[in-house]
Design a protein around this motif. Structure first.
Motif, PDB file in Angstrom:
ATOM      1  N   ASP A   1      -4.160 -32.223  -9.697  1.00  0.00           N
ATOM      2  CA  ASP A   1      -4.898 -32.366 -10.955  1.00  0.00           C
ATOM      3  C   ASP A   1      -5.116 -31.031 -11.664  1.00  0.00           C
ATOM      4  O   ASP A   1      -5.584 -31.002 -12.803  1.00  0.00           O
ATOM      5  N   LYS A   2      -4.782 -29.931 -10.980  1.00  0.00           N
ATOM      6  CA  LYS A   2      -4.950 -28.611 -11.580  1.00  0.00           C
ATOM      7  C   LYS A   2      -3.646 -28.112 -12.189  1.00  0.00           C
ATOM      8  O   LYS A   2      -3.599 -27.681 -13.345  1.00  0.00           O
ATOM      9  N   PHE A   3      -2.565 -28.145 -11.417  1.00  0.00           N
ATOM     10  CA  PHE A   3      -1.287 -27.608 -11.875  1.00  0.00           C
ATOM     11  C   PHE A   3      -0.413 -28.646 -12.570  1.00  0.00           C
ATOM     12  O   PHE A   3       0.542 -28.297 -13.252  1.00  0.00           O
ATOM     13  N   GLY A   4      -0.721 -29.912 -12.375  1.00  0.00           N
ATOM     14  CA  GLY A   4       0.086 -30.952 -12.987  1.00  0.00           C
ATOM     15  C   GLY A   4       1.177 -31.446 -12.062  1.00  0.00           C
ATOM     16  O   GLY A   4       1.482 -30.850 -11.028  1.00  0.00           O
ATOM     17  N   ARG A   5       1.786 -32.556 -12.478  1.00  0.00           N
ATOM     18  CA  ARG A   5       2.777 -33.222 -11.622  1.00  0.00           C
ATOM     19  C   ARG A   5       4.151 -32.553 -11.683  1.00  0.00           C
ATOM     20  O   ARG A   5       4.794 -32.316 -10.663  1.00  0.00           O
ATOM     21  N   LYS A   6       4.610 -32.225 -12.900  1.00  0.00           N
ATOM     22  CA  LYS A   6       5.977 -31.721 -13.078  1.00  0.00           C
ATOM     23  C   LYS A   6       6.209 -30.404 -12.350  1.00  0.00           C
ATOM     24  O   LYS A   6       7.243 -30.209 -11.704  1.00  0.00           O
ATOM     25  N   LYS A   7       5.265 -29.487 -12.464  1.00  0.00           N
ATOM     26  CA  LYS A   7       5.446 -28.171 -11.859  1.00  0.00           C
ATOM     27  C   LYS A   7       5.587 -28.285 -10.342  1.00  0.00           C
ATOM     28  O   LYS A   7       6.479 -27.677  -9.737  1.00  0.00           O
ATOM     29  N   LEU A   8       4.721 -29.073  -9.707  1.00  0.00           N
ATOM     30  CA  LEU A   8       4.808 -29.259  -8.260  1.00  0.00           C
ATOM     31  C   LEU A   8       6.133 -29.891  -7.859  1.00  0.00           C
ATOM     32  O   LEU A   8       6.758 -29.496  -6.858  1.00  0.00           O
ATOM     33  N   MET A   9       6.589 -30.869  -8.618  1.00  0.00           N
ATOM     34  CA  MET A   9       7.828 -31.572  -8.286  1.00  0.00           C
ATOM     35  C   MET A   9       9.043 -30.646  -8.383  1.00  0.00           C
ATOM     36  O   MET A   9       9.922 -30.660  -7.520  1.00  0.00           O
ATOM     37  N   MET A  10       9.109 -29.825  -9.426  1.00  0.00           N
ATOM     38  CA  MET A  10      10.269 -28.948  -9.608  1.00  0.00           C
ATOM     39  C   MET A  10      10.309 -27.844  -8.549  1.00  0.00           C
ATOM     40  O   MET A  10      11.372 -27.522  -8.009  1.00  0.00           O
ATOM     41  N   ILE A  11       9.152 -27.276  -8.223  1.00  0.00           N
ATOM     42  CA  ILE A  11       9.104 -26.264  -7.161  1.00  0.00           C
ATOM     43  C   ILE A  11       9.515 -26.888  -5.832  1.00  0.00           C
ATOM     44  O   ILE A  11      10.293 -26.316  -5.065  1.00  0.00           O
ATOM     45  N   GLY A  12       9.013 -28.074  -5.559  1.00  0.00           N
ATOM     46  CA  GLY A  12       9.368 -28.756  -4.316  1.00  0.00           C
ATOM     47  C   GLY A  12      10.855 -29.030  -4.208  1.00  0.00           C
ATOM     48  O   GLY A  12      11.457 -28.825  -3.148  1.00  0.00           O
ATOM     49  N   SER A  13      11.471 -29.470  -5.303  1.00  0.00           N
ATOM     50  CA  SER A  13      12.910 -29.739  -5.289  1.00  0.00           C
ATOM     51  C   SER A  13      13.704 -28.481  -4.957  1.00  0.00           C
ATOM     52  O   SER A  13      14.660 -28.521  -4.168  1.00  0.00           O
ATOM     53  N   ALA A  14      13.322 -27.350  -5.559  1.00  0.00           N
ATOM     54  CA  ALA A  14      14.043 -26.095  -5.327  1.00  0.00           C
ATOM     55  C   ALA A  14      13.955 -25.665  -3.864  1.00  0.00           C
ATOM     56  O   ALA A  14      14.965 -25.302  -3.243  1.00  0.00           O
ATOM     57  N   VAL A  15      12.755 -25.718  -3.290  1.00  0.00           N
ATOM     58  CA  VAL A  15      12.583 -25.287  -1.899  1.00  0.00           C
ATOM     59  C   VAL A  15      13.278 -26.249  -0.940  1.00  0.00           C
ATOM     60  O   VAL A  15      13.881 -25.832   0.054  1.00  0.00           O
ATOM     61  N   MET A  16      13.215 -27.550  -1.220  1.00  0.00           N
ATOM     62  CA  MET A  16      13.907 -28.522  -0.369  1.00  0.00           C
ATOM     63  C   MET A  16      15.412 -28.296  -0.382  1.00  0.00           C
ATOM     64  O   MET A  16      16.081 -28.406   0.651  1.00  0.00           O
ATOM     65  N   ALA A  17      15.965 -27.992  -1.549  1.00  0.00           N
ATOM     66  CA  ALA A  17      17.406 -27.757  -1.654  1.00  0.00           C
ATOM     67  C   ALA A  17      17.811 -26.563  -0.803  1.00  0.00           C
ATOM     68  O   ALA A  17      18.791 -26.619  -0.038  1.00  0.00           O
ATOM     69  N   ILE A  18      17.057 -25.477  -0.908  1.00  0.00           N
ATOM     70  CA  ILE A  18      17.365 -24.267  -0.135  1.00  0.00           C
ATOM     71  C   ILE A  18      17.288 -24.549   1.362  1.00  0.00           C
ATOM     72  O   ILE A  18      18.182 -24.170   2.135  1.00  0.00           O
ATOM     73  N   SER A  19      16.226 -25.236   1.792  1.00  0.00           N
ATOM     74  CA  SER A  19      16.026 -25.460   3.221  1.00  0.00           C
ATOM     75  C   SER A  19      17.036 -26.451   3.791  1.00  0.00           C
ATOM     76  O   SER A  19      17.547 -26.254   4.911  1.00  0.00           O
ATOM     77  N   MET A  20      17.383 -27.516   3.069  1.00  0.00           N
ATOM     78  CA  MET A  20      18.346 -28.483   3.583  1.00  0.00           C
ATOM     79  C   MET A  20      19.756 -27.894   3.658  1.00  0.00           C
ATOM     80  O   MET A  20      20.474 -28.103   4.641  1.00  0.00           O
ATOM     81  N   ILE A  21      20.158 -27.192   2.619  1.00  0.00           N
ATOM     82  CA  ILE A  21      21.491 -26.558   2.658  1.00  0.00           C
ATOM     83  C   ILE A  21      21.531 -25.500   3.759  1.00  0.00           C
ATOM     84  O   ILE A  21      22.512 -25.399   4.505  1.00  0.00           O
ATOM     85  N   GLY A  22      20.439 -24.751   3.910  1.00  0.00           N
ATOM     86  CA  GLY A  22      20.365 -23.766   4.986  1.00  0.00           C
ATOM     87  C   GLY A  22      20.416 -24.406   6.358  1.00  0.00           C
ATOM     88  O   GLY A  22      21.082 -23.906   7.274  1.00  0.00           O
ATOM     89  N   LEU A  23      19.724 -25.541   6.526  1.00  0.00           N
ATOM     90  CA  LEU A  23      19.739 -26.251   7.807  1.00  0.00           C
ATOM     91  C   LEU A  23      21.146 -26.741   8.129  1.00  0.00           C
ATOM     92  O   LEU A  23      21.597 -26.676   9.278  1.00  0.00           O
TER      93      LEU A  23
END
Length: 537
Positions: free
Chosen positions: A391-413
């Motif tokens: 409720d502070k940062f909003g939905r979109k910002k959290l979702m986009m940051i999460g997608s970027a980190v997930m992509a890095i970690s899954m490809i790295g794994l």
């Protein structure tokens, strides 16, 4: 001030009770993870040594898959009829039946009754993910249940189904009332539990969203996701203590039964507590019980706000329920694609198969279960952070940051497995992935789904949630086929599937950035006006 504190206390207590549906959702999702190896040994390995039993089980497997496809097909056919004109819908359904039926017949039904590697992996994958068929059915029924028996009573039904599934899954031999073998009975009871999960997955966030004030709605709906990951963490501990110090033989014969039976405890608690919470004001208003709706609104929001909220609800329902495309394809596709991406990033592969993944990295059974607890703890910690920030940062910002980190970690794994550098690097990448998902796509997807659909077409949420479970089924069912495939293992050493999930994470971030509106701070009625304006533009 005292009235406000009492109202907030009531809201939080109601949220806790409704979120027990989420806890059972998480419990049921994660309980299977500790039992995968035992179920494979108890049910699947037995078939390898008994060709007659294998042939009979393959026949029942074909029948079971056919019935599941028929049930899911009928449900999605009903959705198609609500989106298109009847003549157009029949053409679409006919084309799907013809093409899908031909492929299904020649690629599956005509397979001989011999337990090949691919068929073995397919049976294992479906046995592990079979509850998801029930989830699709339950989610598809969610809108009808919500509008006929109500949000709360729908949750009562889901709790009852959880209880039946817990008993039947743990002792399918004793509770086998079906004209089938024990493997099929186990699958049926998992599907029954899945129907409960599907109902709860739609009705719990809907119930909370309709009870919560707008300024804390995101936090309270996110609490449902917190309950989900709490259920996962609890069952990881339960599974660990069940297998700790036990022999592999005992685990394969008895231990897995206790894992499923333990689900009955939270299911019974959930069932009892639901009788002490009210029906939602929106459902009460829909059924003409405005006095009861006003009583609930006054208790939860205070007398100053209650009258205005009731007026807004009545104004929303005064616009009669509309065709599902009344606001255009945009909102419908956003909800459906959000659901698909939440699963295609591969989260439930980690949740369902975590102990097997860790054992594949060379860990013993106890150690792999302990690592799974760490996965659950990270999941819970970062879900709490998401609840505090959504409720502070909003939905979109959290979702986009999460997608970027997930992509890095899954490809790295994937590369860690491909290069055979398992161990600490692979574990850290998996934990980073879990943290990113828990901060973003885990809780925030449910917040968005509960917020974006206008009241007039809120039934579309049932489609989005059903599609989510279908995507979950596809990912969970196909993972053993990819991960255990001899050719893929020879060329990529188990890294192939994780690269696919990494690419999906990249696409999910681009989708959020381009198409999904920010819903922070907007009432449900505000979102309806937003889609009206977008359609007019």
């Amino acid at each position: 001030m005292a009235s406000t504190q009492t109202s907030q206390k009531s809201v939080y207590m109601i949220t806790v009770v409704a979120s027990l549906g989420g806890l059972l959702f998480g419990y049921d999702t994660a309980v299977i993870s500790g039992a995968v190896g035992a179920l494979e040994t108890y049910f699947i390995s037995t078939l390898e040594n008994n060709p007659t039993l294998a042939a009979n089980s393959i026949l029942q497997f074909k029948v079971m898959i056919s019935l599941c496809i028929l049930a899911v097909g009928l449900l999605f056919g009903s959705f198609i009829l609500k989106f298109f004109k009847r003549s157009t819908a029949y053409i679409i359904i006919g084309a799907i039946l013809f093409l899908g039926g031909a492929i299904y017949y020649f690629q599956f039904l005509t397979l001989p009754g011999v337990l090949t590697e691919n068929l073995r992996n397919s049976i294992l994958g479906f046995m592990i993910s079979s509850a998801l068929v029930g989830c699709i059915i339950g989610a598809s029924m969610g809108d009808k249940a919500a509008n006929s028996i109500g949000r709360r009573n729908g949750l009562i039904l889901s709790a009852f189904l959880f209880l039946i599934s817990a008993c039947g899954s743990s002792y399918p031999e004793i509770m086998n009332i079906f004209p089938a073998n024990d493997l099929t009975a186990f699958i049926i009871y998992r599907i029954i539990g899945g129907i409960g999960v599907g109902l709860a997955s739609m009705l719990a966030p809907m119930y909370i969203a309709e009870m919560a004030p707008a300024n804390i709605r995101g936090k309270l709906v996110s609490f449902n996701q917190f309950a989900i990951v709490t259920g996962m963490l609890i069952v990881y501990f339960v599974n660990y203590f069940i297998v700790s110090g036990q022999t592999l033989t005992w685990i394969n014969e008895t231990g897995w039964r206790y894992m499923f039976l333990s689900e009955g405890i939270p299911a019974l608690i959930f069932l009892l507590f639901l009788f002490f919470v009210p029906k939602t004001p929106r459902f009460q208003t829909m059924k003409g019980n405005e006095k009861n709706a006003m009583d609930v609104l006054t208790k939860l929001n205070g007398p100053e706000r209650a009258s205005q909220i009731l007026a807004d609800i009545k104004a929303s329902f005064s616009r009669t329920r509309s065709h599902w495309l009344s606001f255009g394809w945009g909102v419908v596709l956003i909800g459906i694609v959000l659901s698909i991406f939440q699963q295609f990033v591969g989260i439930n592969v980690v949740l369902y198969y975590a102990p097997e993944i860790f054992r594949g990295m060379g860990m013993e059974t106890d150690a792999s279960m302990l690592q799974t607890i760490i996965v659950g703890a990270i999941n819970m910690l970062f879900t709490v952070l998401a609840i505090m920030t959504v409720d502070k940062f909003g939905r979109k910002k959290l979702m986009m940051i999460g997608s970027a980190v997930m992509a890095i970690s899954m490809i790295g794994l994937g590369f860690a497995l491909y290069l055979e550098t398992e161990g600490l690097p692979a574990l850290l990448l998996m934990l980073l992935y879990i943290a990113a998902f828990a901060m973003s796509w885990g809780p925030v997807t449910w917040v968005l789904l509960s917020e974006i659909f206008p009241n007039k077409i809120r039934g579309v949420m049932a489609v989005a949630v059903a599609v989510q479970w279908l995507a979950n089924l596809m990912v969970s069912w196909t993972f053993p086929m990819m991960n255990n495939n001899s050719a893929l293992v020879e060329h990529f050493n188990h890294g192939f599937s994780y690269w696919i999930y990494g690419v999906m994470a990249i696409l999910s971030g681009l989708f959020i950035w381009k198409y999904v509106p920010e819903t922070k701070g907007r009432t449900l009625e505000d979102m309806e006006n937003l889609w009206i304006r977008k359609k007019q533009d």
